[in-house]
Write a protein that holds these residues in place. Sequence first.
Motif, PDB file in Angstrom:
ATOM      1  N   ARG A  20       0.828  -1.205   0.000  1.00  0.00           N
ATOM      2  CA  ARG A  20       0.000   0.000   0.000  1.00  0.00           C
ATOM      3  C   ARG A  20       0.863   1.256   0.000  1.00  0.00           C
ATOM      4  NH1 ARG A  20      -5.445  -0.142   1.510  1.00  0.00           N
ATOM      5  NH2 ARG A  20      -5.197   1.863   2.530  1.00  0.00           N
ATOM      6  N   ALA A  21       1.938   1.246   0.767  1.00  0.00           N
ATOM      7  CA  ALA A  21       2.838   2.402   0.827  1.00  0.00           C
ATOM      8  C   ALA A  21       3.509   2.627  -0.529  1.00  0.00           C
ATOM      9  CB  ALA A  21       3.881   2.205   1.915  1.00  0.00           C
ATOM     10  N   GLU A  22       3.929   1.540  -1.179  1.00  0.00           N
ATOM     11  CA  GLU A  22       4.559   1.669  -2.498  1.00  0.00           C
ATOM     12  C   GLU A  22       3.564   2.199  -3.526  1.00  0.00           C
ATOM     13  OE1 GLU A  22       6.506  -1.906  -3.777  1.00  0.00           O
ATOM     14  OE2 GLU A  22       7.488  -2.147  -1.848  1.00  0.00           O
ATOM     15  N   ALA A  23       2.332   1.726  -3.466  1.00  0.00           N
ATOM     16  CA  ALA A  23       1.306   2.187  -4.400  1.00  0.00           C
ATOM     17  C   ALA A  23       0.996   3.668  -4.175  1.00  0.00           C
ATOM     18  CB  ALA A  23       0.043   1.347  -4.253  1.00  0.00           C
ATOM     19  N   ALA A  24       0.938   4.073  -2.922  1.00  0.00           N
ATOM     20  CA  ALA A  24       0.673   5.477  -2.612  1.00  0.00           C
ATOM     21  C   ALA A  24       1.812   6.367  -3.110  1.00  0.00           C
ATOM     22  CB  ALA A  24       0.484   5.650  -1.107  1.00  0.00           C
ATOM     23  N   ALA A  25       3.043   5.902  -2.954  1.00  0.00           N
ATOM     24  CA  ALA A  25       4.193   6.676  -3.422  1.00  0.00           C
ATOM     25  C   ALA A  25       4.192   6.782  -4.948  1.00  0.00           C
ATOM     26  CB  ALA A  25       5.490   6.039  -2.939  1.00  0.00           C
ATOM     27  N   ALA A  26       3.855   5.688  -5.623  1.00  0.00           N
ATOM     28  CA  ALA A  26       3.798   5.714  -7.089  1.00  0.00           C
ATOM     29  C   ALA A  26       2.702   6.661  -7.570  1.00  0.00           C
ATOM     30  CB  ALA A  26       3.555   4.313  -7.630  1.00  0.00           C
ATOM     31  N   LEU A  27       1.563   6.647  -6.901  1.00  0.00           N
ATOM     32  CA  LEU A  27       0.483   7.560  -7.270  1.00  0.00           C
ATOM     33  C   LEU A  27       0.910   9.006  -7.060  1.00  0.00           C
ATOM     34  CD1 LEU A  27      -2.413   8.213  -8.071  1.00  0.00           C
ATOM     35  CD2 LEU A  27      -3.068   7.819  -5.691  1.00  0.00           C
ATOM     36  N   GLN A  28       1.585   9.287  -5.955  1.00  0.00           N
ATOM     37  CA  GLN A  28       2.030  10.656  -5.686  1.00  0.00           C
ATOM     38  C   GLN A  28       3.022  11.124  -6.735  1.00  0.00           C
ATOM     39  OE1 GLN A  28       0.763  12.679  -3.054  1.00  0.00           O
ATOM     40  NE2 GLN A  28       1.618  14.089  -4.544  1.00  0.00           N
ATOM     41  N   ARG A  29       3.948  10.237  -7.139  1.00  0.00           N
ATOM     42  CA  ARG A  29       4.908  10.601  -8.190  1.00  0.00           C
ATOM     43  C   ARG A  29       4.185  10.902  -9.499  1.00  0.00           C
ATOM     44  NH1 ARG A  29       7.835   6.347  -5.835  1.00  0.00           N
ATOM     45  NH2 ARG A  29       7.119   4.941  -7.472  1.00  0.00           N
ATOM     46  N   ALA A  30       3.188  10.106  -9.846  1.00  0.00           N
ATOM     47  CA  ALA A  30       2.442  10.329 -11.081  1.00  0.00           C
ATOM     48  C   ALA A  30       1.700  11.664 -11.034  1.00  0.00           C
ATOM     49  CB  ALA A  30       1.464   9.185 -11.319  1.00  0.00           C
ATOM     50  N   LEU A  31       1.103  11.976  -9.896  1.00  0.00           N
ATOM     51  CA  LEU A  31       0.396  13.256  -9.758  1.00  0.00           C
ATOM     52  C   LEU A  31       1.376  14.423  -9.824  1.00  0.00           C
ATOM     53  CD1 LEU A  31      -2.151  12.322  -6.964  1.00  0.00           C
ATOM     54  CD2 LEU A  31      -2.612  12.649  -9.402  1.00  0.00           C
ATOM     55  N   ASP A  32       2.535  14.266  -9.208  1.00  0.00           N
ATOM     56  CA  ASP A  32       3.546  15.321  -9.258  1.00  0.00           C
ATOM     57  C   ASP A  32       4.012  15.557 -10.693  1.00  0.00           C
ATOM     58  OD1 ASP A  32       3.391  15.647  -6.546  1.00  0.00           O
ATOM     59  OD2 ASP A  32       5.204  14.495  -6.107  1.00  0.00           O
ATOM     60  N   ARG A  33       4.226  14.472 -11.440  1.00  0.00           N
ATOM     61  CA  ARG A  33       4.634  14.625 -12.845  1.00  0.00           C
ATOM     62  C   ARG A  33       3.556  15.338 -13.636  1.00  0.00           C
ATOM     63  NH1 ARG A  33       6.611   9.326 -12.230  1.00  0.00           N
ATOM     64  NH2 ARG A  33       4.725   8.500 -13.171  1.00  0.00           N
TER      65      ARG A  33
END
Length: 52
Positions: A20-33
């Motif tokens: 869950r933490a990895e998925a949340a981090a990946a989502l945050q990176r995508a939103l930041d991009r």
Amino acid sequence: MPSLTQKPRTRRSAHAASERAEAAAALQRALDRRDNGGSTGHQDAAVAAPSW
């Protein structure tokens, strides 16, 4: 007497929490991009000025 429609309790493992933490981090990176534009999320200072 417990209700027959109650869901059984589930345990959250450390592995599930890690996923869950990895998925949340990946989502945050995508939103930041998306917010910053570009695949790396970096822009030139001249282009980064707000458009408002």
